[in-house]
Design a protein around this motif. Sequence first.
Motif, mmCIF file in Angstrom:
data_model
loop_
_atom_site.group_PDB
_atom_site.id
_atom_site.type_symbol
_atom_site.label_atom_id
_atom_site.label_comp_id
_atom_site.label_asym_id
_atom_site.label_seq_id
_atom_site.Cartn_x
_atom_site.Cartn_y
_atom_site.Cartn_z
ATOM 1 N N UNK A 31 20.146 -21.842 52.629
ATOM 2 C CA UNK A 31 20.740 -20.997 52.648
ATOM 3 C C UNK A 31 21.688 -21.395 51.648
ATOM 4 N N UNK A 32 22.328 -22.167 52.138
ATOM 5 C CA UNK A 32 23.236 -21.747 50.547
ATOM 6 C C UNK A 32 24.214 -23.219 50.451
ATOM 7 N N UNK A 33 24.520 -24.081 49.687
ATOM 8 C CA UNK A 33 24.954 -24.896 49.420
ATOM 9 C C UNK A 33 26.003 -25.047 49.961
ATOM 10 N N UNK A 34 25.747 -26.716 50.701
ATOM 11 C CA UNK A 34 26.963 -27.264 51.846
ATOM 12 C C UNK A 34 27.739 -28.123 50.599
ATOM 13 N N UNK A 35 29.006 -28.242 51.246
ATOM 14 C CA UNK A 35 30.063 -29.840 51.283
ATOM 15 C C UNK A 35 30.104 -30.077 51.944
ATOM 16 N N UNK A 36 29.566 -31.200 52.374
ATOM 17 C CA UNK A 36 29.707 -31.740 53.449
ATOM 18 C C UNK A 36 30.297 -33.983 53.400
#
Length: 335
Positions: A31-36
């Motif tokens: 979907x989109x880049x995540x920040x985890x």
Amino acid sequence: MINMQILDSNEIRKAANILKTGGIVAFPTETVYGLGANAYDQQAVTKIFKAKNRPDDNPLISYVSSYEMLYTITNDIPAIAAKLMKDFWPGPLTLKLKSREDVPVTITGGSDMVAVRMPDHEIALALINEVGVPIVASSANISGRPSPTMTKHVTNDLDGKIDAIIRGDDCKIGIESTIVDLTVTPPAVRRPGAICIEEIIESVGAIAVEGELVNSPGMRYRHFSPQTPLTLVEGERTRVLVKINHLIQNYQKQGLKVGVLACHESSEDIYCDEKYILGSINDLKEVARRLYSGLRFLDDMKVDVGIAEGTFPEEREGKVIMNRLRRAAEERFSC
């Protein structure tokens, strides 16, 4: 920067070790880049909010890589949830479910619910699996900005503010997951997204399509907005193009540089300084995939004002595109 266009187990271990030791990592999804962050590490989760400048009352999504991992945060899986998981997981569907009583506040956001999804991306799944616990994540951008669909978007927003960025390919969908709330009766779509409402209805029958609740992830504040002031012009195509060109002329008379987001079919009839073609009106998946890059294009071109064509149909992907444009716009005209 961790380069990984092709899955590399050594690089996955490096990124996982950062998460296991309290760091935060940006990673690609479909979907989109995540920040985890590690879902069980309160200090690490706090770093996400700080890096993004995200209000701490705006909840995050938990990412899992298996059903076994899902059961560590919820054991309340109604039949409708099982059907949606069967049809759309792994994939761009987030489900709000009742959480287990022993799940920490880092996952629930202080409620008795958890928003969870299983991504359809080999790097994301490998990373979660290597960490061994759910990862809580948000989009890897400054809060309020268009979501990142390319590594350069993440770098532009967060370089130097986070511990690592996994460089992958551009996101193949480019729009956030759909959020369906299964803690209410009837179940309700809280955020339109990559899975169309029509697809959900085809899967499980009637479902409420209600206003977006502020306690759904990413829905509490103004969102998806470029730094450039954006005007959205909605309506029938011919009238919309007349209005857009009228606005362009007025802005240019004031000495302002204008950028326009338009579909392919309209682009030759719009006369402006900078133009970004979102795609064909007949290929809305492509328009959705390019939308956030288009919004960021306005900033990259350093225009003074942006205008978006709003002639997309209010169904399926078109409904999601219009939702995002309306949330991004400071001003709207209907023609």
